[in-house]
Design an enzyme around this catalytic site. Structure first.
Site, PDB file in Angstrom:
ATOM      1  N   LYS A   1       0.720  -1.087   0.226  1.00 55.01           N
ATOM      2  CA  LYS A   1      -0.001  -0.032   0.037  1.00 55.01           C
ATOM      3  C   LYS A   1       0.819   1.238  -0.154  1.00 55.01           C
ATOM      4  CE  LYS A   1      -3.701  -2.616  -0.310  1.00 55.01           C
ATOM      5  NZ  LYS A   1      -4.327  -3.520   0.535  1.00 55.01           N
TER       6      LYS A   1
HETATM    7  C1  LIG Z   1      -5.410  -4.560   0.717  1.00 56.11           C
HETATM    8  C2  LIG Z   1      -6.845  -4.586   0.402  1.00 56.11           C
HETATM    9  C3  LIG Z   1      -7.819  -4.651   1.659  1.00 56.11           C
HETATM   10  C4  LIG Z   1      -7.097  -5.301   2.760  1.00 56.11           C
HETATM   11  O1  LIG Z   1      -6.251  -4.727   3.579  1.00 56.11           O
HETATM   12  P1  LIG Z   1      -5.678  -5.433   4.993  1.00 56.11           P
HETATM   13  O2  LIG Z   1      -4.900  -4.220   5.614  1.00 56.11           O
HETATM   14  O3  LIG Z   1      -4.563  -6.347   4.366  1.00 56.11           O
HETATM   15  O4  LIG Z   1      -6.583  -6.200   5.676  1.00 56.11           O
HETATM   16  C5  LIG Z   1      -8.660  -4.516   1.571  1.00 56.11           C
HETATM   17  N1  LIG Z   1      -9.437  -4.036   0.356  1.00 56.11           N
HETATM   18  C6  LIG Z   1      -8.923  -3.642  -0.442  1.00 56.11           C
HETATM   19  C7  LIG Z   1      -9.310  -3.003  -1.826  1.00 56.11           C
HETATM   20  C8  LIG Z   1      -7.396  -3.783  -0.757  1.00 56.11           C
HETATM   21  O5  LIG Z   1      -6.751  -3.653  -1.705  1.00 56.11           O
END
Ligand SMILES: *Cc1c(COP(=O)(O)O)cnc(C)c1O
Length: 374
Positions: free
Chosen positions: A182
Protein backbone atom coordinates in the site's frame (compact mmCIF):
# COMPACT_ATOMS: atom_id res chain seq x y z
CA UNK A 1 17.65 -9.73 -17.57
CA UNK A 2 16.16 -6.57 -16.13
CA UNK A 3 13.95 -7.12 -13.09
CA UNK A 4 11.28 -4.59 -12.22
CA UNK A 5 9.44 -5.42 -9.04
CA UNK A 6 5.70 -4.87 -8.89
CA UNK A 7 6.16 -2.90 -5.71
CA UNK A 8 9.01 -1.48 -3.67
CA UNK A 9 8.35 0.07 -0.30
CA UNK A 10 9.76 3.37 0.81
CA UNK A 11 11.15 2.34 4.16
CA UNK A 12 14.55 3.88 4.79
CA UNK A 13 16.86 5.19 7.47
CA UNK A 14 14.27 7.34 9.19
CA UNK A 15 11.87 4.45 9.65
CA UNK A 16 14.64 2.14 10.87
CA UNK A 17 15.73 4.77 13.39
CA UNK A 18 12.16 5.29 14.54
CA UNK A 19 11.67 1.56 15.03
CA UNK A 20 14.99 1.26 16.89
CA UNK A 21 13.87 3.98 19.24
CA UNK A 22 10.72 2.06 20.09
CA UNK A 23 12.67 -1.19 20.48
CA UNK A 24 15.03 0.50 22.93
CA UNK A 25 12.12 1.79 24.99
CA UNK A 26 10.23 -0.29 27.51
CA UNK A 27 6.87 -0.01 25.81
CA UNK A 28 6.28 -2.06 22.63
CA UNK A 29 2.52 -2.38 22.36
CA UNK A 30 -0.19 0.28 21.84
CA UNK A 31 1.15 3.44 23.48
CA UNK A 32 2.28 6.97 22.85
CA UNK A 33 3.69 6.34 19.33
CA UNK A 34 0.43 4.80 18.17
CA UNK A 35 -1.43 7.70 19.71
CA UNK A 36 0.80 10.20 17.93
CA UNK A 37 0.30 8.43 14.61
CA UNK A 38 -3.47 8.37 15.11
CA UNK A 39 -3.45 12.08 15.82
CA UNK A 40 -1.31 12.92 12.78
CA UNK A 41 -3.42 10.74 10.50
CA UNK A 42 -6.59 12.38 11.82
CA UNK A 43 -5.04 15.79 11.03
CA UNK A 44 -4.05 14.59 7.57
CA UNK A 45 -7.60 13.42 6.80
CA UNK A 46 -9.28 16.17 8.79
CA UNK A 47 -11.48 13.74 10.68
CA UNK A 48 -12.24 13.60 14.39
CA UNK A 49 -11.21 10.03 15.17
CA UNK A 50 -8.56 7.63 13.95
CA UNK A 51 -8.19 4.20 15.52
CA UNK A 52 -5.04 2.25 14.74
CA UNK A 53 -5.57 -1.43 13.94
CA UNK A 54 -3.77 -4.50 12.68
CA UNK A 55 -5.34 -4.31 9.18
CA UNK A 56 -7.97 -2.71 7.00
CA UNK A 57 -9.86 -5.98 7.23
CA UNK A 58 -10.04 -5.54 11.01
CA UNK A 59 -11.32 -2.03 10.38
CA UNK A 60 -14.05 -3.13 7.98
CA UNK A 61 -15.08 -5.91 10.33
CA UNK A 62 -15.19 -3.63 13.38
CA UNK A 63 -17.15 -0.94 11.51
CA UNK A 64 -19.79 -3.46 10.47
CA UNK A 65 -19.86 -4.96 13.99
CA UNK A 66 -20.04 -1.58 15.70
CA UNK A 67 -23.04 -0.72 13.53
CA UNK A 68 -24.70 -3.83 14.91
CA UNK A 69 -25.18 -5.26 11.41
CA UNK A 70 -25.96 -8.94 11.75
CA UNK A 71 -27.85 -11.96 10.48
CA UNK A 72 -30.90 -10.94 8.48
CA UNK A 73 -29.30 -7.64 7.41
CA UNK A 74 -27.92 -6.81 4.00
CA UNK A 75 -24.90 -4.77 2.92
CA UNK A 76 -24.47 -3.52 -0.65
CA UNK A 77 -20.97 -3.62 -2.10
CA UNK A 78 -18.91 -4.03 -5.27
CA UNK A 79 -17.78 -7.38 -6.68
CA UNK A 80 -14.69 -5.75 -8.27
CA UNK A 81 -12.41 -5.61 -5.26
CA UNK A 82 -10.24 -7.59 -2.91
CA UNK A 83 -12.34 -10.15 -1.03
CA UNK A 84 -11.72 -8.59 2.39
CA UNK A 85 -14.86 -6.42 2.70
CA UNK A 86 -17.20 -9.08 1.33
CA UNK A 87 -15.77 -11.64 3.76
CA UNK A 88 -16.26 -9.21 6.66
CA UNK A 89 -19.92 -8.76 5.75
CA UNK A 90 -20.30 -12.55 5.89
CA UNK A 91 -18.36 -12.78 9.19
CA UNK A 92 -20.95 -10.48 10.74
CA UNK A 93 -23.69 -12.84 9.53
CA UNK A 94 -25.14 -10.37 7.01
CA UNK A 95 -25.89 -10.91 3.35
CA UNK A 96 -23.37 -9.57 0.84
CA UNK A 97 -25.36 -7.95 -1.97
CA UNK A 98 -23.25 -7.14 -5.03
CA UNK A 99 -24.03 -4.36 -7.48
CA UNK A 100 -22.26 -4.09 -10.84
CA UNK A 101 -19.65 -1.40 -11.45
CA UNK A 102 -19.39 1.68 -13.60
CA UNK A 103 -17.76 0.78 -16.89
CA UNK A 104 -15.45 3.82 -16.88
CA UNK A 105 -14.07 3.84 -13.35
CA UNK A 106 -14.70 0.30 -12.07
CA UNK A 107 -16.27 1.75 -8.92
CA UNK A 108 -19.73 0.60 -7.82
CA UNK A 109 -22.42 1.92 -10.21
CA UNK A 110 -24.38 4.33 -8.03
CA UNK A 111 -27.33 4.29 -10.47
CA UNK A 112 -27.81 0.56 -9.81
CA UNK A 113 -27.74 0.77 -6.01
CA UNK A 114 -31.35 1.84 -5.50
CA UNK A 115 -32.84 -1.25 -7.12
CA UNK A 116 -30.94 -3.50 -4.67
CA UNK A 117 -32.15 -1.69 -1.53
CA UNK A 118 -34.66 -3.67 0.53
CA UNK A 119 -36.03 -3.12 4.03
CA UNK A 120 -33.17 -5.29 5.31
CA UNK A 121 -30.42 -3.15 3.76
CA UNK A 122 -28.32 -1.50 6.47
CA UNK A 123 -25.27 -0.14 4.69
CA UNK A 124 -23.46 0.60 1.44
CA UNK A 125 -19.80 -0.39 1.32
CA UNK A 126 -17.98 1.30 -1.59
CA UNK A 127 -14.34 0.64 -2.47
CA UNK A 128 -12.26 3.51 -3.89
CA UNK A 129 -10.81 1.33 -6.63
CA UNK A 130 -7.17 2.01 -7.60
CA UNK A 131 -7.42 5.26 -5.58
CA UNK A 132 -10.25 7.01 -7.42
CA UNK A 133 -12.93 7.99 -4.95
CA UNK A 134 -16.57 7.11 -5.40
CA UNK A 135 -18.98 9.99 -5.80
CA UNK A 136 -19.52 10.45 -2.07
CA UNK A 137 -22.10 13.24 -2.36
CA UNK A 138 -24.39 11.15 -4.54
CA UNK A 139 -23.88 8.10 -2.39
CA UNK A 140 -24.60 10.08 0.76
CA UNK A 141 -27.85 11.40 -0.74
CA UNK A 142 -29.02 7.80 -1.33
CA UNK A 143 -27.84 6.66 2.10
CA UNK A 144 -29.69 9.52 3.80
CA UNK A 145 -32.86 8.91 1.83
CA UNK A 146 -32.98 5.21 2.76
CA UNK A 147 -31.42 5.59 6.20
CA UNK A 148 -28.32 3.55 5.38
CA UNK A 149 -24.79 3.75 6.72
CA UNK A 150 -21.77 4.17 4.45
CA UNK A 151 -18.57 2.23 5.13
CA UNK A 152 -15.64 3.12 2.86
CA UNK A 153 -13.03 0.55 1.94
CA UNK A 154 -10.26 3.08 1.53
CA UNK A 155 -7.38 0.60 1.34
CA UNK A 156 -6.36 2.18 -1.99
CA UNK A 157 -7.05 5.74 -1.07
CA UNK A 158 -5.18 7.73 1.55
CA UNK A 159 -4.33 10.84 -0.47
CA UNK A 160 -7.51 10.95 -2.56
CA UNK A 161 -10.39 13.41 -2.63
CA UNK A 162 -13.61 14.05 -4.52
CA UNK A 163 -15.11 17.54 -4.58
CA UNK A 164 -12.62 18.32 -1.81
CA UNK A 165 -14.05 15.51 0.36
CA UNK A 166 -11.60 13.02 1.84
CA UNK A 167 -12.32 9.42 2.87
CA UNK A 168 -13.92 9.22 6.31
CA UNK A 169 -15.28 12.74 6.23
CA UNK A 170 -18.90 12.33 5.19
CA UNK A 171 -19.36 8.57 5.50
CA UNK A 172 -19.84 6.74 8.79
CA UNK A 173 -16.32 5.38 8.67
CA UNK A 174 -13.44 4.51 6.36
CA UNK A 175 -10.95 1.66 6.70
CA UNK A 176 -7.33 2.14 5.52
CA UNK A 177 -4.61 -0.44 4.94
CA UNK A 178 -0.87 -0.44 5.54
CA UNK A 179 -0.37 -3.87 4.02
CA UNK A 180 2.99 -4.49 2.29
CA UNK A 181 2.04 -3.01 -1.11
CA UNK A 182 0.00 0.00 0.00
CA UNK A 183 1.02 3.66 -0.40
CA UNK A 184 2.52 3.72 3.07
CA UNK A 185 3.21 0.45 4.81
CA UNK A 186 4.19 -1.32 8.00
CA UNK A 187 4.03 -4.76 6.37
CA UNK A 188 0.67 -5.30 8.00
CA UNK A 189 -1.51 -2.66 9.59
CA UNK A 190 -4.63 -0.56 9.18
CA UNK A 191 -6.97 1.91 10.79
CA UNK A 192 -10.47 3.31 10.92
CA UNK A 193 -11.22 7.00 10.43
CA UNK A 194 -14.61 8.39 11.42
CA UNK A 195 -16.39 11.56 12.44
CA UNK A 196 -18.94 9.52 14.38
CA UNK A 197 -18.13 9.78 18.12
CA UNK A 198 -20.28 6.86 19.13
CA UNK A 199 -18.77 4.49 16.55
CA UNK A 200 -15.26 5.58 17.50
CA UNK A 201 -15.95 4.78 21.16
CA UNK A 202 -17.32 1.36 20.27
CA UNK A 203 -14.39 0.48 18.00
CA UNK A 204 -11.86 1.66 20.60
CA UNK A 205 -13.34 -0.89 23.00
CA UNK A 206 -13.93 -3.65 20.44
CA UNK A 207 -10.37 -3.55 19.08
CA UNK A 208 -8.94 -4.64 22.45
CA UNK A 209 -10.97 -7.43 23.99
CA UNK A 210 -13.82 -5.12 24.97
CA UNK A 211 -11.71 -3.79 27.85
CA UNK A 212 -12.45 -0.41 29.37
CA UNK A 213 -8.74 0.50 29.70
CA UNK A 214 -5.85 -0.25 27.36
CA UNK A 215 -2.34 -1.27 28.42
CA UNK A 216 -0.94 2.27 28.26
CA UNK A 217 -3.70 3.53 30.51
CA UNK A 218 -3.07 0.73 32.96
CA UNK A 219 0.69 1.10 32.77
CA UNK A 220 1.12 4.86 32.98
CA UNK A 221 -1.64 5.73 35.42
CA UNK A 222 -2.30 4.72 39.00
CA UNK A 223 -3.53 1.16 39.28
CA UNK A 224 -7.19 0.76 38.42
CA UNK A 225 -9.16 -2.34 37.60
CA UNK A 226 -10.33 -2.58 34.04
CA UNK A 227 -13.70 -3.94 33.17
CA UNK A 228 -14.86 -5.95 30.16
CA UNK A 229 -17.82 -4.27 28.52
CA UNK A 230 -18.33 -6.58 25.54
CA UNK A 231 -16.57 -9.68 24.20
CA UNK A 232 -14.17 -7.77 21.95
CA UNK A 233 -11.36 -8.72 19.60
CA UNK A 234 -7.57 -8.30 19.38
CA UNK A 235 -6.96 -5.81 16.59
CA UNK A 236 -4.93 -3.00 18.16
CA UNK A 237 -2.10 -1.31 16.24
CA UNK A 238 1.11 -1.22 18.29
CA UNK A 239 4.01 1.20 18.61
CA UNK A 240 6.49 -0.63 16.35
CA UNK A 241 3.99 -0.45 13.48
CA UNK A 242 3.11 3.15 14.24
CA UNK A 243 6.80 4.15 14.30
CA UNK A 244 7.20 2.82 10.75
CA UNK A 245 4.15 4.72 9.57
CA UNK A 246 4.71 8.07 11.24
CA UNK A 247 7.77 9.04 9.19
CA UNK A 248 6.21 7.78 5.95
CA UNK A 249 3.15 9.89 6.66
CA UNK A 250 5.41 12.95 6.83
CA UNK A 251 6.57 12.22 3.26
CA UNK A 252 3.27 11.02 1.85
CA UNK A 253 2.51 14.16 -0.17
CA UNK A 254 6.04 14.28 -1.52
CA UNK A 255 5.79 10.65 -2.64
CA UNK A 256 2.40 11.47 -4.17
CA UNK A 257 4.01 14.25 -6.24
CA UNK A 258 6.65 11.80 -7.46
CA UNK A 259 3.98 9.27 -8.37
CA UNK A 260 2.05 11.93 -10.22
CA UNK A 261 5.09 12.44 -12.47
CA UNK A 262 5.39 8.70 -12.98
CA UNK A 263 1.67 8.42 -13.76
CA UNK A 264 1.97 11.12 -16.42
CA UNK A 265 5.10 9.55 -17.85
CA UNK A 266 3.39 6.17 -18.15
CA UNK A 267 0.52 7.71 -20.11
CA UNK A 268 2.95 9.46 -22.42
CA UNK A 269 4.96 6.32 -23.02
CA UNK A 270 2.01 4.03 -23.59
CA UNK A 271 -0.17 6.41 -25.57
CA UNK A 272 0.65 5.11 -29.02
CA UNK A 273 0.16 1.46 -28.23
CA UNK A 274 -3.16 0.39 -29.73
CA UNK A 275 -5.30 -1.86 -27.62
CA UNK A 276 -4.65 -0.30 -24.21
CA UNK A 277 -7.32 1.68 -22.39
CA UNK A 278 -7.46 3.08 -18.89
CA UNK A 279 -9.90 3.48 -16.04
CA UNK A 280 -11.10 7.07 -16.16
CA UNK A 281 -10.37 9.68 -13.50
CA UNK A 282 -13.30 12.13 -13.17
CA UNK A 283 -12.36 15.82 -13.11
CA UNK A 284 -13.58 16.42 -9.56
CA UNK A 285 -11.31 13.63 -8.25
CA UNK A 286 -7.84 13.83 -6.75
CA UNK A 287 -6.46 10.38 -7.53
CA UNK A 288 -4.56 8.81 -4.63
CA UNK A 289 -2.38 7.07 -7.25
CA UNK A 290 -2.34 3.68 -5.60
CA UNK A 291 -2.33 1.48 -8.70
CA UNK A 292 -1.43 2.08 -12.32
CA UNK A 293 -3.80 -0.11 -14.21
CA UNK A 294 -4.27 -0.75 -17.90
CA UNK A 295 -7.14 -2.52 -19.63
CA UNK A 296 -6.36 -4.81 -22.55
CA UNK A 297 -8.25 -7.30 -24.73
CA UNK A 298 -9.57 -9.93 -22.28
CA UNK A 299 -8.81 -12.66 -24.84
CA UNK A 300 -5.12 -11.78 -24.70
CA UNK A 301 -4.79 -10.59 -21.13
CA UNK A 302 -3.37 -13.73 -19.51
CA UNK A 303 -0.88 -14.21 -22.33
CA UNK A 304 0.28 -10.60 -21.92
CA UNK A 305 0.76 -11.14 -18.19
CA UNK A 306 2.88 -14.24 -18.76
CA UNK A 307 5.05 -12.41 -21.28
CA UNK A 308 5.51 -9.40 -19.00
CA UNK A 309 6.64 -11.74 -16.23
CA UNK A 310 9.01 -13.51 -18.60
CA UNK A 311 10.59 -10.12 -19.23
CA UNK A 312 11.10 -9.59 -15.51
CA UNK A 313 8.21 -7.20 -14.98
CA UNK A 314 6.09 -7.69 -11.87
CA UNK A 315 2.32 -7.39 -12.39
CA UNK A 316 -0.93 -7.94 -10.50
CA UNK A 317 -4.59 -8.43 -11.36
CA UNK A 318 -6.91 -6.07 -9.49
CA UNK A 319 -9.25 -7.82 -9.38
CA UNK A 320 -10.89 -11.10 -10.25
CA UNK A 321 -14.53 -10.34 -9.34
CA UNK A 322 -15.47 -11.79 -5.97
CA UNK A 323 -18.70 -13.44 -7.14
CA UNK A 324 -16.63 -15.76 -9.36
CA UNK A 325 -14.85 -17.34 -6.42
CA UNK A 326 -15.93 -20.88 -5.49
CA UNK A 327 -17.39 -20.08 -2.08
CA UNK A 328 -19.40 -17.15 -3.39
CA UNK A 329 -20.76 -19.19 -6.30
CA UNK A 330 -21.50 -22.40 -4.46
CA UNK A 331 -22.70 -21.11 -1.10
CA UNK A 332 -24.19 -17.77 -2.04
CA UNK A 333 -25.60 -18.62 -5.46
CA UNK A 334 -23.67 -16.09 -7.50
CA UNK A 335 -23.22 -17.02 -11.14
CA UNK A 336 -20.86 -16.38 -14.02
CA UNK A 337 -23.26 -14.27 -16.08
CA UNK A 338 -23.79 -11.74 -13.29
CA UNK A 339 -22.23 -8.25 -13.05
CA UNK A 340 -20.97 -8.12 -16.64
CA UNK A 341 -19.00 -4.86 -16.28
CA UNK A 342 -17.09 -6.18 -13.28
CA UNK A 343 -16.39 -9.38 -15.19
CA UNK A 344 -15.24 -7.49 -18.29
CA UNK A 345 -12.88 -5.26 -16.29
CA UNK A 346 -11.69 -8.17 -14.16
CA UNK A 347 -10.73 -10.02 -17.36
CA UNK A 348 -9.03 -7.01 -19.00
CA UNK A 349 -7.07 -5.52 -16.16
CA UNK A 350 -3.31 -5.53 -15.53
CA UNK A 351 -1.65 -3.46 -12.80
CA UNK A 352 1.89 -2.41 -13.71
CA UNK A 353 4.77 -1.54 -11.34
CA UNK A 354 3.99 1.81 -9.70
CA UNK A 355 5.79 3.41 -6.77
CA UNK A 356 7.73 6.56 -5.95
CA UNK A 357 11.08 4.86 -6.53
CA UNK A 358 10.19 3.61 -10.04
CA UNK A 359 12.63 5.09 -12.55
CA UNK A 360 11.82 6.60 -15.92
CA UNK A 361 14.11 4.18 -17.68
CA UNK A 362 12.26 1.31 -16.05
CA UNK A 363 9.04 2.71 -17.48
CA UNK A 364 10.73 3.00 -20.88
CA UNK A 365 11.56 -0.68 -20.65
CA UNK A 366 8.01 -1.64 -19.59
CA UNK A 367 6.58 0.43 -22.45
CA UNK A 368 8.91 -1.19 -24.97
CA UNK A 369 8.07 -4.69 -23.77
CA UNK A 370 4.34 -3.94 -23.86
CA UNK A 371 4.60 -2.53 -27.34
CA UNK A 372 6.40 -5.64 -28.56
CA UNK A 373 3.83 -7.94 -26.98
CA UNK A 374 0.71 -6.10 -28.04
C1 LIG B 1 -5.34 -4.45 0.66
C2 LIG B 1 -6.82 -4.35 0.57
C3 LIG B 1 -7.65 -4.70 1.65
C4 LIG B 1 -7.14 -5.41 2.86
O1 LIG B 1 -6.24 -4.70 3.59
P1 LIG B 1 -5.56 -5.43 4.86
O2 LIG B 1 -4.89 -4.31 5.58
O3 LIG B 1 -4.59 -6.44 4.30
O4 LIG B 1 -6.63 -6.06 5.64
C5 LIG B 1 -8.98 -4.46 1.56
N1 LIG B 1 -9.53 -3.92 0.46
C6 LIG B 1 -8.79 -3.60 -0.62
C7 LIG B 1 -9.46 -2.98 -1.80
C8 LIG B 1 -7.41 -3.83 -0.60
O5 LIG B 1 -6.69 -3.56 -1.69
Amino acid sequence: MQKIEFYRHNIGKKEIQAVSKVLKSIFLTTGSVTEEFEKKFADYLQVRHVLGLTSATAGLFLLIKAMDIKEGDEVITTPLSFVSAANCILHCGAKCVFVDVDKNTGNIDIDLIKQKITDRTKAILPVHLYGVMNDMKRMKAIADKYNLKIIEDSAHCIEGEIDGIKPGQISDGAAFSFYATKNITSGEGGLVATNNDELADKIRILRLHGMSLDAAQRYTKKFTQYDVLVPGYKYNMFDIQAALLLTQLERIDKMWEQKKEIFKYYYEKLKDINGISYPSVPENVKHSLHLFTIWVDPEKRDEIIVKLQEKGIGVAVNFKPIHLFKYYREKLGYKHGMFPEAVRIGASTISLPFYAKLKKKEIDYIAKVLKDII
